[in-house]
Design a protein around this motif. Structure first.
Motif, short mmCIF file in Angstrom:
data_model
loop_
_atom_site.label_atom_id
_atom_site.label_comp_id
_atom_site.label_asym_id
_atom_site.label_seq_id
_atom_site.Cartn_x
_atom_site.Cartn_y
_atom_site.Cartn_z
N PHE A 111 -3.86 -8.67 7.51
CA PHE A 111 -3.39 -7.53 6.74
C PHE A 111 -2.56 -6.64 7.64
CE2 PHE A 111 -7.12 -8.95 4.50
CZ PHE A 111 -6.78 -8.83 3.17
N THR A 112 -1.37 -6.25 7.17
CA THR A 112 -0.49 -5.38 7.94
C THR A 112 -0.18 -4.13 7.13
OG1 THR A 112 0.52 -7.35 8.90
CG2 THR A 112 1.71 -5.29 9.17
N HIS A 113 -0.34 -2.98 7.76
CA HIS A 113 -0.04 -1.68 7.16
C HIS A 113 -0.81 -1.41 5.87
CE1 HIS A 113 3.09 -1.37 10.13
NE2 HIS A 113 3.70 -2.43 9.66
N LEU A 114 -2.09 -1.80 5.85
CA LEU A 114 -2.91 -1.52 4.68
C LEU A 114 -3.01 -0.01 4.50
CD1 LEU A 114 -4.63 -2.86 2.49
CD2 LEU A 114 -6.59 -2.69 4.01
N PRO A 115 -2.66 0.52 3.33
CA PRO A 115 -2.66 1.98 3.13
C PRO A 115 -4.03 2.60 3.34
CG PRO A 115 -1.60 0.85 1.28
CD PRO A 115 -2.24 -0.19 2.13
N ASP A 116 -4.02 3.88 3.57
CA ASP A 116 -5.26 4.62 3.76
C ASP A 116 -5.88 4.88 2.40
OD1 ASP A 116 -7.29 6.00 5.00
OD2 ASP A 116 -6.19 7.90 5.02
N ILE A 117 -6.79 3.98 1.99
CA ILE A 117 -7.47 4.09 0.71
C ILE A 117 -8.96 4.12 0.97
CG2 ILE A 117 -5.67 3.08 -0.72
CD1 ILE A 117 -6.96 0.38 -0.42
N ASP A 118 -9.74 4.49 -0.04
CA ASP A 118 -11.18 4.58 0.18
C ASP A 118 -11.78 3.19 0.39
OD1 ASP A 118 -11.27 3.51 -2.37
OD2 ASP A 118 -12.36 5.16 -3.27
N ALA A 119 -12.99 3.16 0.91
CA ALA A 119 -13.63 1.90 1.31
C ALA A 119 -13.81 0.95 0.13
CB ALA A 119 -14.96 2.19 1.97
N LEU A 120 -14.11 1.49 -1.03
CA LEU A 120 -14.33 0.65 -2.21
C LEU A 120 -13.04 -0.06 -2.61
CD1 LEU A 120 -16.44 -0.21 -4.28
CD2 LEU A 120 -15.79 1.75 -5.64
N ASP A 121 -11.92 0.68 -2.67
CA ASP A 121 -10.64 0.07 -3.01
C ASP A 121 -10.19 -0.90 -1.93
OD1 ASP A 121 -10.47 1.36 -5.41
OD2 ASP A 121 -9.11 2.93 -4.72
N LYS A 122 -10.43 -0.57 -0.67
CA LYS A 122 -10.06 -1.47 0.43
C LYS A 122 -10.83 -2.78 0.31
CE LYS A 122 -9.74 -1.78 5.42
NZ LYS A 122 -10.02 -1.17 6.70
N GLY A 123 -12.11 -2.69 0.00
CA GLY A 123 -12.90 -3.90 -0.20
C GLY A 123 -12.39 -4.73 -1.36
N ASN A 124 -12.00 -4.05 -2.45
CA ASN A 124 -11.45 -4.76 -3.61
C ASN A 124 -10.14 -5.47 -3.26
OD1 ASN A 124 -13.52 -4.07 -5.36
ND2 ASN A 124 -12.49 -2.22 -6.06
N VAL A 125 -9.27 -4.80 -2.51
CA VAL A 125 -8.00 -5.40 -2.10
C VAL A 125 -8.26 -6.62 -1.23
CG1 VAL A 125 -5.98 -5.05 -0.62
CG2 VAL A 125 -6.58 -3.32 -2.30
N GLU A 126 -9.13 -6.49 -0.24
CA GLU A 126 -9.41 -7.59 0.67
C GLU A 126 -10.06 -8.77 -0.06
OE1 GLU A 126 -11.71 -5.72 3.73
OE2 GLU A 126 -9.91 -5.02 4.78
N SER A 127 -10.98 -8.50 -0.98
CA SER A 127 -11.62 -9.61 -1.69
C SER A 127 -10.65 -10.28 -2.66
CB SER A 127 -12.89 -9.14 -2.41
OG SER A 127 -12.57 -8.23 -3.42
N MET A 128 -9.74 -9.50 -3.27
CA MET A 128 -8.75 -10.06 -4.17
C MET A 128 -7.82 -11.01 -3.41
SD MET A 128 -6.25 -7.81 -6.68
CE MET A 128 -7.43 -6.48 -6.63
N VAL A 129 -7.36 -10.58 -2.24
CA VAL A 129 -6.48 -11.42 -1.43
C VAL A 129 -7.23 -12.65 -0.93
CG1 VAL A 129 -5.12 -11.50 0.70
CG2 VAL A 129 -4.95 -9.52 -0.81
N SER A 130 -8.48 -12.49 -0.54
CA SER A 130 -9.29 -13.62 -0.06
C SER A 130 -9.49 -14.65 -1.16
CB SER A 130 -10.64 -13.13 0.44
OG SER A 130 -10.48 -12.28 1.54
N ARG A 131 -9.79 -14.20 -2.37
CA ARG A 131 -9.97 -15.13 -3.49
C ARG A 131 -8.68 -15.88 -3.78
NH1 ARG A 131 -12.86 -10.90 -5.97
NH2 ARG A 131 -10.99 -10.37 -7.16
N THR A 132 -7.54 -15.17 -3.73
CA THR A 132 -6.26 -15.81 -3.97
C THR A 132 -5.98 -16.88 -2.92
OG1 THR A 132 -5.39 -13.83 -5.01
CG2 THR A 132 -3.78 -15.40 -4.19
N PHE A 133 -6.26 -16.55 -1.65
CA PHE A 133 -6.04 -17.53 -0.59
C PHE A 133 -6.94 -18.75 -0.78
CE2 PHE A 133 -7.18 -19.39 3.50
CZ PHE A 133 -5.92 -19.79 3.92
N THR A 134 -8.20 -18.53 -1.14
CA THR A 134 -9.13 -19.63 -1.33
C THR A 134 -8.66 -20.55 -2.45
OG1 THR A 134 -10.95 -18.25 -0.58
CG2 THR A 134 -11.54 -20.22 -1.82
N ARG A 135 -8.22 -19.97 -3.56
CA ARG A 135 -7.70 -20.77 -4.68
C ARG A 135 -6.46 -21.55 -4.28
NH1 ARG A 135 -8.08 -15.81 -8.72
NH2 ARG A 135 -10.30 -15.83 -9.11
#
Length: 132
Positions: free
Chosen positions: A37-61
């Motif tokens: 992840f590069t230049h991930l915006p300053d967002i709250d922990a819950l949204d950051k976790g959602n972004v990271e899990s969304m990208v991880s699921r996409t990569f896995t698929r």
């Protein structure tokens, strides 16, 4: 409420428990997958976790449909700042087997831009896997 011999220490909310659980799951997923992840915006922990899990699921698929070793770079860029809001551009670069698959999206909300980019990347991967 957390209570010790000295009195009340703090309050544990459902969101704080959920956030801690999601951070733990995301960190385990990130350690196992070649995602940066590069230049991930300053967002709250819950949204950051959602972004990271969304990208991880996409990569896995995507990696299930494609052969070989693949790496994913998620690049975030914020522009057109309007007060407290900023438009976020998300670029996903899937590299492997001498090929690159790129997807991008932009929105005023980080989660929506990430979801659109992930959906676009999955469509591109589907097109490439059907060509074979």
């Amino acid at each position: 409420v957390v209570v010790t011999d000295n009195g009340n220490v703090g309050i544990i909310t459902a969101q704080s428990v959920f956030s801690a659980l999601q951070r733990a799951q995301t960190s385990v997923m990130q350690d196992a997958l070649p995602i940066s992840f590069t230049h991930l915006p300053d967002i709250d922990a819950l949204d950051k976790g959602n972004v990271e899990s969304m990208v991880s699921r996409t990569f896995t698929r995507a990696s299930k449909k494609l052969k070989g070793d693949w790496q994913l770079r998620a690049i975030f860029k914020q522009s057109r700042k309007a007060g407290l809001r900023a438009k976020t551009e998300v670029h996903l670069h899937l590299n492997g087997s001498g090929k690159t698959i790129v997807a991008q999206a932009s929105d005023w909300k980080v989660l929506r831009a990430t979801k659109e980019a992930c959906d676009t990347l999955e469509k591109e991967v589907q097109k490439r896997s059907e060509r074979r």
